[in-house]
Motif scaffolding. Structure first.
Motif, mmCIF file in Angstrom:
data_model
loop_
_atom_site.group_PDB
_atom_site.id
_atom_site.type_symbol
_atom_site.label_atom_id
_atom_site.label_comp_id
_atom_site.label_asym_id
_atom_site.label_seq_id
_atom_site.Cartn_x
_atom_site.Cartn_y
_atom_site.Cartn_z
ATOM 1 N N GLU A 121 97.032 11.579 -8.868
ATOM 2 C CA GLU A 121 97.933 11.594 -10.041
ATOM 3 C C GLU A 121 97.211 10.946 -11.216
ATOM 4 N N PRO A 122 97.519 11.378 -12.453
ATOM 5 C CA PRO A 122 96.929 10.681 -13.602
ATOM 6 C C PRO A 122 97.242 9.181 -13.541
ATOM 7 N N GLY A 123 96.232 8.371 -13.857
ATOM 8 C CA GLY A 123 96.412 6.922 -13.802
ATOM 9 C C GLY A 123 96.075 6.321 -12.453
ATOM 10 N N THR A 124 95.823 7.193 -11.477
ATOM 11 C CA THR A 124 95.449 6.669 -10.162
ATOM 12 C C THR A 124 94.070 7.220 -9.778
ATOM 13 N N VAL A 125 93.439 6.545 -8.830
ATOM 14 C CA VAL A 125 92.150 7.021 -8.326
ATOM 15 C C VAL A 125 92.159 6.955 -6.802
ATOM 16 N N ALA A 126 91.281 7.745 -6.187
ATOM 17 C CA ALA A 126 90.998 7.609 -4.754
ATOM 18 C C ALA A 126 89.558 7.118 -4.672
ATOM 19 N N VAL A 127 89.310 6.102 -3.851
ATOM 20 C CA VAL A 127 87.974 5.506 -3.847
ATOM 21 C C VAL A 127 87.368 5.511 -2.455
ATOM 22 N N GLY A 128 86.056 5.479 -2.406
ATOM 23 C CA GLY A 128 85.321 5.374 -1.145
ATOM 24 C C GLY A 128 85.368 3.942 -0.643
ATOM 25 N N LYS A 151 92.804 0.362 -16.510
ATOM 26 C CA LYS A 151 93.363 0.072 -15.183
ATOM 27 C C LYS A 151 93.711 1.372 -14.459
ATOM 28 N N PHE A 152 93.310 1.462 -13.215
ATOM 29 C CA PHE A 152 93.691 2.596 -12.377
ATOM 30 C C PHE A 152 94.295 2.054 -11.086
ATOM 31 N N ALA A 153 95.411 2.626 -10.701
ATOM 32 C CA ALA A 153 95.975 2.244 -9.401
ATOM 33 C C ALA A 153 95.187 2.966 -8.315
ATOM 34 N N VAL A 154 94.905 2.273 -7.218
ATOM 35 C CA VAL A 154 94.170 2.913 -6.120
ATOM 36 C C VAL A 154 95.175 3.585 -5.195
ATOM 37 N N ALA A 155 95.198 4.935 -5.232
ATOM 38 C CA ALA A 155 96.185 5.659 -4.443
ATOM 39 C C ALA A 155 95.718 5.831 -3.005
ATOM 40 N N ARG A 156 94.395 5.835 -2.822
ATOM 41 C CA ARG A 156 93.885 6.114 -1.473
ATOM 42 C C ARG A 156 92.479 5.548 -1.358
ATOM 43 N N LEU A 168 87.526 9.164 -7.251
ATOM 44 C CA LEU A 168 88.117 10.456 -7.618
ATOM 45 C C LEU A 168 89.184 10.233 -8.669
ATOM 46 N N MET A 169 89.146 11.038 -9.723
ATOM 47 C CA MET A 169 90.077 10.898 -10.843
ATOM 48 C C MET A 169 90.734 12.234 -11.138
ATOM 49 N N ALA A 170 91.871 12.174 -11.817
ATOM 50 C CA ALA A 170 92.475 13.400 -12.335
ATOM 51 C C ALA A 170 91.618 13.878 -13.508
ATOM 52 N N GLU A 171 91.665 15.209 -13.745
ATOM 53 C CA GLU A 171 90.810 15.775 -14.790
ATOM 54 C C GLU A 171 91.104 15.150 -16.159
ATOM 55 N N SER A 172 92.416 14.939 -16.463
ATOM 56 C CA SER A 172 92.762 14.385 -17.782
ATOM 57 C C SER A 172 92.189 12.975 -17.936
#
Lengths: 114, 380
Positions: free
Chosen positions: B124-131, B158-163, B178-182
């Protein structure tokens, strides 16, 4: 190495070699036992590669041409300074691209003949 | 036990007693021999396992990547190029990929920031998935810690870590964000209508060469990287690395070869005397040779087994802990990966043939000479 009473030297050494051989056999068995779980894990990683469109392993993260050796610029190791050969340690592990394509340099035989 | 076996057992007993007389030298020999086998076996197991993992995992990489080259460097590629690629027969899809590097000044680590190809993986925009490497590099103390990224001093996003990807996939995902395209376009100030590169899907892998040829005509300035190129890059990388490790061990192997040759082939006066005495009391030449064969075989097989067993534990038990500092270099993020354990029979046989057989053979030649000579002559 004084063998215990009633035990021949060869028995001790043969037992040790036997134990080592058994450990090697156990390791082979361990590899075989882990194989299905590892295959699942690798398949999951492969799925991630497919869904994210990844091209490289995240093994060397220190320099961009080491992070993505398959997609690196053809002369990236030399671009920071004309005299600098390579300053990242992993550069010694990442060899040159398999073949520098002649056409990318603009000197392929076809182009010259044209 | 048959007389033959009993005889061999007695010879082994005698050999061990003889070895025990020069205990220090022989123990040192076994230790050094084991270490050499350990280093070479570790390098073999490690690169074979990495190579296998890379082959299997990267088999799912895009069939073809198209990069725009400007002044010899990779540059952003325009969306309009996608149409040129999809127009080629045999191309099922061409999608722009957005990815790049981000140097995190806070941790000193390089991240690979990416917009996932698959919409299902899109955060989702504003969130990221990280390794798994990113929470480690940033020292996250709690599970839901947000990721702050700073592009220049005084700026913080600031990005919330979704995963967080687990370490099962660390070898491919360790440093990913990983980020949303926007978010990606805003964060890196990438204008709309351009991409980092284009991933092309091709229906029939046998057509890749033809499609690359056609695409080169349509886009002469572009660089094309096929899936085969990626596989070849890694094949070369791992054979190079294994070669490098073996070359590093080369000096040690050479020193050992001199030591072993000296030990095995140069017969000391004391050993020659021993053989003379044995022959004088009635031992046959074949007995002497069998006794020395036992000596070579016990040392070499023992060292081979110790080295190989330890190498397996090192590579698959500790995750090649001794190689990690070398591979890590200056990286802040080094993937926390475990390799799939695997022992290749061919490799094991090759290792056996290059360690055990030469050593046993080296013991034979001088013994042959001593054993077939007259006892009176060698004892003199």
């Amino acid at each position: 190495m004084k063998p215990a009473a009633g035990l021949r030297r060869s028995s001790v050494v043969f037992a040790l070699i036997g134990a080592l051989a058994l450990m090697l056999a156990l390791e082979v068995a361990h590899a075989a036992w882990r194989a299905p779980a590892e295959a699942r894990r690798i398949a999951a990683s492969a799925g991630l590669v497919r869904s994210l469109g990844l091209t490289d392993l995240a093994l060397f993260t220190e320099a961009r041409y080491a992070r993505h050796p398959a997609l690196a610029d053809l002369h990236s190791a030399f671009q920071d300074n004309p005299m600098s050969f390579e300053h990242f340690p992993s550069g010694s592990f990442v060899p040159l691209p398999h073949a520098l394509p002649a056409s990318a340099l603009g000197f392929s035989a076809d182009e010259v003949s044209r | 036990m048959t007389p033959f076996l009993r005889r061999q057992r007695a010879l082994a007993d005698y050999t061990l007693a003889a070895l025990a007389r020069r205990r220090g030298k022989n123990l040192a020999l076994v230790v050094i021999f084991s270490v050499i086998v350990f280093v070479v076996a570790s390098a073999m197991l490690f690169s074979a396992a990495l190579q296998r993992e890379a082959d299997l995992v990267l088999a799912e990489a895009p069939e073809l990547i198209v990069q725009q080259l400007v002044l010899g460097r990779q540059d952003l590629i325009a969306e309009t190029e996608i149409a040129k690629l999809t127009a080629i027969r045999g191309v099922t899809a061409a999608k722009g990929r957005l990815w790049g590097y981000f140097y995190d000044r806070i941790s000193g680590a390089n991240y690979t920031v990416m917009v996932p190809d698959d919409p299902a993986m899109m955060p989702e925009p504003g969130t990221v998935a990280v390794g798994e490497g990113i929470p480690r590099a940033r020292g996250f103390t709690f599970a839901q810690a947000p990721l702050f990224l700073s592009r220049w001093p005084g700026e913080l996003q600031k990005f919330a870590v979704a995963r967080t990807f687990d370490s099962d996939s660390a070898l491919v995902s360790s440093d990913l964000v990983l980020m949303a395209e926007s978010d990606f376009r805003r964060f890196f100030e990438v204008p709309p209508g351009v991409y980092t590169d284009i991933a092309v899907s091709i229906r029939n892998p046998r057509e890749i060469a033809t499609i690359v040829e056609k695409a080169t005509r349509a886009m002469p300035a572009a660089r094309f990287v096929t899936r085969d190129d990626i596989a070849r890059t890694y094949q070369k990388l791992f054979s190079w690395r294994e070669g490098l490790l073996v070359a590093l061990a080369g000096a040690a192997i050479l020193a050992f070869a001199i030591f072993a040759a000296e030990k095995a082939s140069g017969l000391s006066a004391e050993e020659a005397r021993e053989i003379g005495v044995l022959k004088a009391i009635g031992w046959d030449s074949s007995d002497v040779i069998a006794m020395k064969l036992w000596e070579g075989a016990l040392i070499a097989i023992g060292a081979f087994l110790i080295g190989t067993v330890a190498a397996y534990l090192h590579v698959f038990g500790t995750g090649a802990a001794l190689f990690a500092p070398v591979l890590k270099g200056w990286s802040v993020i080094y993937p926390d990966f475990r390799l799939a354990p695997q022992i290749d029979g061919m490799q094991l046989t090759a290792l056996f043939l290059i360690t055990v057989v030469p050593y046993v053979a080296a013991t034979l030649v001088p013994i042959w000479r001593a054993a077939s000579a007259d006892p009176d002559q060698i004892m003199r």
